[in-house]
Design a protein around this motif. Structure first.
Motif, PDB file in Angstrom:
ATOM      1  N   THR A 254       0.835  -1.209   0.000  1.00  0.00           N
ATOM      2  CA  THR A 254       0.000   0.000   0.000  1.00  0.00           C
ATOM      3  C   THR A 254       0.865   1.253   0.000  1.00  0.00           C
ATOM      4  OG1 THR A 254      -1.708  -1.188   1.206  1.00  0.00           O
ATOM      5  CG2 THR A 254      -1.809   1.210   1.238  1.00  0.00           C
ATOM      6  N   GLN A 255       1.976   1.205   0.810  1.00  0.00           N
ATOM      7  CA  GLN A 255       2.873   2.366   0.886  1.00  0.00           C
ATOM      8  C   GLN A 255       3.578   2.585  -0.459  1.00  0.00           C
ATOM      9  OE1 GLN A 255       5.763   1.990   3.982  1.00  0.00           O
ATOM     10  NE2 GLN A 255       6.595   4.055   3.704  1.00  0.00           N
ATOM     11  N   GLU A 256       4.043   1.471  -1.071  1.00  0.00           N
ATOM     12  CA  GLU A 256       4.713   1.570  -2.355  1.00  0.00           C
ATOM     13  C   GLU A 256       3.773   2.096  -3.426  1.00  0.00           C
ATOM     14  OE1 GLU A 256       7.317  -1.304  -5.389  1.00  0.00           O
ATOM     15  OE2 GLU A 256       6.301  -2.123  -3.623  1.00  0.00           O
ATOM     16  N   LEU A 257       2.523   1.661  -3.370  1.00  0.00           N
ATOM     17  CA  LEU A 257       1.528   2.139  -4.336  1.00  0.00           C
ATOM     18  C   LEU A 257       1.275   3.620  -4.159  1.00  0.00           C
ATOM     19  CD1 LEU A 257      -0.527   1.426  -6.538  1.00  0.00           C
ATOM     20  CD2 LEU A 257      -2.173   0.920  -4.726  1.00  0.00           C
ATOM     21  N   GLU A 258       1.249   4.087  -2.959  1.00  0.00           N
ATOM     22  CA  GLU A 258       1.010   5.514  -2.704  1.00  0.00           C
ATOM     23  C   GLU A 258       2.188   6.350  -3.197  1.00  0.00           C
ATOM     24  OE1 GLU A 258       0.243   5.836   1.409  1.00  0.00           O
ATOM     25  OE2 GLU A 258      -1.805   5.001   1.302  1.00  0.00           O
ATOM     26  N   GLN A 259       3.454   5.857  -2.896  1.00  0.00           N
ATOM     27  CA  GLN A 259       4.643   6.624  -3.307  1.00  0.00           C
ATOM     28  C   GLN A 259       4.748   6.691  -4.836  1.00  0.00           C
ATOM     29  OE1 GLN A 259       7.928   4.683  -1.370  1.00  0.00           O
ATOM     30  NE2 GLN A 259       7.434   5.559   0.663  1.00  0.00           N
ATOM     31  N   SER A 261       2.382   6.437  -7.024  1.00  0.00           N
ATOM     32  CA  SER A 261       1.327   7.297  -7.552  1.00  0.00           C
ATOM     33  C   SER A 261       1.699   8.757  -7.395  1.00  0.00           C
ATOM     34  CB  SER A 261       0.014   7.004  -6.813  1.00  0.00           C
ATOM     35  OG  SER A 261      -0.382   5.675  -7.033  1.00  0.00           O
ATOM     36  N   THR A 262       2.369   9.086  -6.277  1.00  0.00           N
ATOM     37  CA  THR A 262       2.766  10.480  -6.048  1.00  0.00           C
ATOM     38  C   THR A 262       3.861  10.887  -7.050  1.00  0.00           C
ATOM     39  OG1 THR A 262       2.232  10.235  -3.707  1.00  0.00           O
ATOM     40  CG2 THR A 262       3.650  12.081  -4.316  1.00  0.00           C
ATOM     41  N   ARG A 379      -0.082  -2.226  -8.696  1.00  0.00           N
ATOM     42  CA  ARG A 379      -1.521  -2.436  -8.524  1.00  0.00           C
ATOM     43  C   ARG A 379      -1.893  -3.923  -8.630  1.00  0.00           C
ATOM     44  NH1 ARG A 379      -4.100   2.562 -12.072  1.00  0.00           N
ATOM     45  NH2 ARG A 379      -3.790   4.193 -10.465  1.00  0.00           N
ATOM     46  N   TYR A 382      -0.876  -5.493  -5.546  1.00  0.00           N
ATOM     47  CA  TYR A 382      -1.767  -5.119  -4.435  1.00  0.00           C
ATOM     48  C   TYR A 382      -3.083  -5.938  -4.481  1.00  0.00           C
ATOM     49  CZ  TYR A 382      -4.705  -2.282  -1.398  1.00  0.00           C
ATOM     50  OH  TYR A 382      -5.552  -1.865  -0.395  1.00  0.00           O
TER      51      TYR A 382
END
Length: 741
Positions: A254-259, A261-262, A379, A382
């Motif tokens: 989840t953290q990797e997906l957020e980073q 995406s940013t 994704r 995830y």
């Protein structure tokens, strides 16, 4: 001619308290005597009544009961509710508890509950047997158990009627009262009922606890198997998916997906910005340095700004030298060369920046593509991890649920094992019942007093009812207001032998002074009422026979004869009584003979020696008295007699019997109507008076006859008449007393 009933004048009704008092005073001794008799009779019955004793025990019903552990959920009981107390009160009154008390105390054999049938019940049963047409109960053959059950139910009903459960308002207390002929039994029953109620409640709760414990033990084995099965499934899934910390893996993904995406968003912003600059550069043209220098991204670059500063300095220097030196001066040439070099450097720097921007655009586009690919990969990872997590959580949730249910049932099972042999009582005694000393009923004094007061009130009501139903003429008030006639006087009732007439010469007895004075007062009232009239012929009648019209006629003739020359005529040719009263022979000629012309007037006269009164008896009874009285001879006879006598008193027949009085009223100067007090009904009098008025009779007034003067002195019904007679009578008594002294 039909009688015409005159309409009585309407008068405003006024409540006369004296009238009510007179009614009470009239019947007071009879009412009091009846009340005293009923009170004595009630006292005799009350003395024979069996005293009933009442004993009361007090319980406190606990709202929050003490328990070894909190296991109230098993009972399903909310004792804080008001319904809880109401339920306990009804349980106390229940038939089951009553039956247990009866069995424990063996009341089936107690004498109080095994009395023989009452006299009333025996009479009722005998009456039903003697009257076969009355509905009979179907007789059925019952077994011994059914007979015992019926007997028990009847005893329970009798027991419940004597039992009273009364809660104390706004408290947890309840009073248990029992009534019995035996004070010790009353106390024993009250205490026993409280004990049975406490024991039954504890037994019921203990049974519930034991049942709950057994049910929980049975359920625990199944719950243990379900828990083990769910734990095994969870462990196999971990081993299959090689899961150690599924929550940590999901968190990292989840953290990797957020980073990523940013970063992708930031890189796209940079690419878009560079692409917009390149569009402006292509629009201006790469060789148009002047327009390129206006682009903010180029102008704001530090190298370009530094070169621009150098350009500005060189231009200032050329401007300064131009003012001092000529164009061919070496310093001027050097300054211009330096300015040209600086501008060439600026153009070079601008072209370098444009080339660098093109490279940055390509680099940013490549970075965007790389980040998009990475984001797609993350994704997918995830989704795969979360799918595993959902399966894992589902299995783990099943394990947790089964463990929680198992732990709950396990703890409740242990609680029931501890509490199965302990339960606090739902209630306890605050006061036990003791054998009472004084009975609660019957309250003999109160019963006798109430019987006396009730009978007294009933007697007064009956007295008023009797007076209301009694429509006889009772007083001068009735004559003057209800009949609208003048009261000429009253004649007192004289005691004499029953079945005989009053002595005709009682008027002259020395013991008849009250009566004589009453007659004289009557005479005076009549004379005064006829002062302006020449009333020589006086006819006297009544409603029905037996009202004393003959006595009234005779005594009026006696009183008038003391002052005038009077003739008494017996015109009652139906039922004459003057001859008999005066002792005149029945064959003596009289009025009928004179009218018929068979006898002379002088031969039809009779002189009473004691009074000197001239009397014309009825004579021979005719078959047609009405025709004789209606004839002209009768009228001529009266005219002739008027010249010889001052007054002529005619005794006529009653108005309700025949019409003789109506015929005679045409020849009479005045009519006097005799009414027997407390005997003749108002309707008869009104009808008789109406008939006379319809016949145009000259009605002088009414005489009230046979008045009970003893009652008159007490109730004041004849006040104004009787007082005068009593006054005269008392004076005469005083005179006689002086003479005897």
């Amino acid at each position: 001619m039909e009688p015409v009933i005159t309409e009585q004048p309407k008068t405003e009704e006024v409540i006369d308290l004296r009238q009510y008092f007179n009614i009470v005073n009239k019947y007071k001794w009879r009412v009091f005597g009846l009340a005293a008799f009923v009170a004595v009779f009630t006292a005799i019955i009350a003395i024979k009544m069996t005293p009933i004793y009442s004993a009361t025990a007090t319980l406190i019903i606990e709202a929050e009961q003490a328990k070894a552990v909190n296991f109230q959920e098993v009972y399903g009981l909310d004792s804080s509710r008001q319904e809880y107390y109401l339920t306990q009160f009804e349980i106390l009154k229940s038939k089951s508890i009553a039956q247990k008390v009866i069995e424990r105390l063996d009341l089936l054999t107690h004498p109080e509950f095994n009395k023989p049938p009452s006299v009333l019940a025996g009479l009722k049963s005998a009456l039903k047997e003697s009257l076969p047409f009355l509905p009979q109960k179907d007789t059925q053959l019952l077994s011994a158990e059914e007979i015992a059950e019926q007997k028990m139910q009847a005893l329970v009903k009798d027991f419940s009627e004597k039992l009273s459960i009364s809660p104390v308002r706004k408290t947890q207390l309840v009073n248990i009262s029992f009534e019995s002929e035996d004070p010790k039994l009353a106390a024993l029953v009250a205490n026993t009922l409280g004990e049975v109620y406490i024991e039954q409640n504890m037994a019921a709760k203990m049974g519930i606890t034991q049942k709950a414990a057994g049910w929980l033990s049975d359920r625990l084995s199944g719950l243990r198997e379900r828990l083990d099965e769910s734990e095994t499934k969870l462990q196999k899934y971990r081993e299959k998916e090689n899961l150690i910390d599924i929550e940590g893996v999901v968190g990292l993904t989840t953290q990797e997906l957020e980073q990523t995406s940013t970063q992708l968003v930031q890189t796209r912003n940079e690419r878009n910005k560079l692409e917009s600059i390149m569009r402006v550069i292509n629009e201006y043209g790469r060789d148009n340095l002047e327009r390129l220098e206006t682009i903010p991204e180029i102008t704001s670059h530090k190298v370009v700004q530094d070169v621009k500063k150098e350009v500005v300095i060189s231009e200032r220097k050329v401007s300064e030298f131009a003012e001092v030196y000529g164009p061919k001066h070496p310093k001027m040439i050097a300054a211009q060369a330096e300015l040209k070099t600086v501008k060439a450097n600026l153009s070079l720097q601008v072209r370098s920046l444009v080339t660098g921007i093109e490279k940055e655009v390509k680099t940013s586009q490549a970075n965007v593509r790389a980040l998009e690919a990475e984001l797609t990969r993350i994704r997918e990872e995830y989704q795969r991890v979360t799918a595993k997590e959902n399966d894992y959580r589902k299995l783990k949730r099943e394990v947790d649920t089964n463990r929680k249910i198992y732990d709950t049932f396990f703890s409740r099972s242990k609680e029931t094992e501890v509490t199965s042999d302990f339960n606090a009582a739902v209630a306890r005694f605050t006061d036990r019942a003791y054998a009472p000393v004084e009975p609660v009923k019957p309250k003999k004094g109160l019963i006798v007093a109430l019987a006396f007061i009730a009978t007294l009130g009933l007697g007064v009501v009956v007295a008023f009812v009797i007076e209301a139903l009694n429509d006889t003429v009772k007083s001068s008030h009735d004559i003057e207001n209800k009949l609208a006639q003048r009261m000429l006087g009253l004649l007192p009732k004289v005691a004499h032998k029953k079945g005989t007439n009053l002595n005709i010469h009682y008027f002259f007895d020395k013991d008849a002074r009250q009566f004589s004075e009453a007659v004289r007062t009557f005479r005076t009232g009549f004379v005064l009422s006829q002062m302006d009239k020449n009333s020589k012929v006086i006819a006297i009648t009544s409603s029905v026979p037996g009202e004393g019209k003959t006595t009234t006629s005779t005594n009026l003739a006696f009183s008038l004869g003391q002052m005038e020359k009077v003739l008494l005529i017996d015109a009652d040719m139906r039922k004459p009584s003057v001859c008999k009263r005066f002792g005149i022979p029945a064959y003596h000629p009289g009025l009928s003979n004179v009218i018929a012309g068979t006898e002379k007037v002088e031969d039809c006269m009779f002189i009473d020696e004691k009074s000197g009164l001239t009397i014309m008896p009825c004579g021979q009874l005719p078959t047609n008295p009405l025709e004789l009285l209606s004839s002209a001879r009768f009228e001529k006879l009266l005219d002739a007699l008027k010249g010889r006598f001052d007054r002529i008193v005619i005794d006529t027949a009653p108005t309700q019997a025949v019409s003789d009085a109506l015929i005679i009223s045409r020849q009479a100067d005045a009519m006097i109507y005799v009414v027997k007090a407390d005997s003749t009904r108002m309707g008869l009098v009104q009808n008789g008076v109406s008939r006379l008025i319809a016949a145009n009779a000259k009605l002088a007034g009414i005489v009230l006859n046979q008045v009970d003067t003893k009652k008159a002195g007490k109730n004041g019904a004849y006040q104004g008449y009787y007082d005068y007679y009593s006054y005269g009578h008392e004076n005469e008594n005083v005179v006689e007393a002086k003479k005897s002294a």
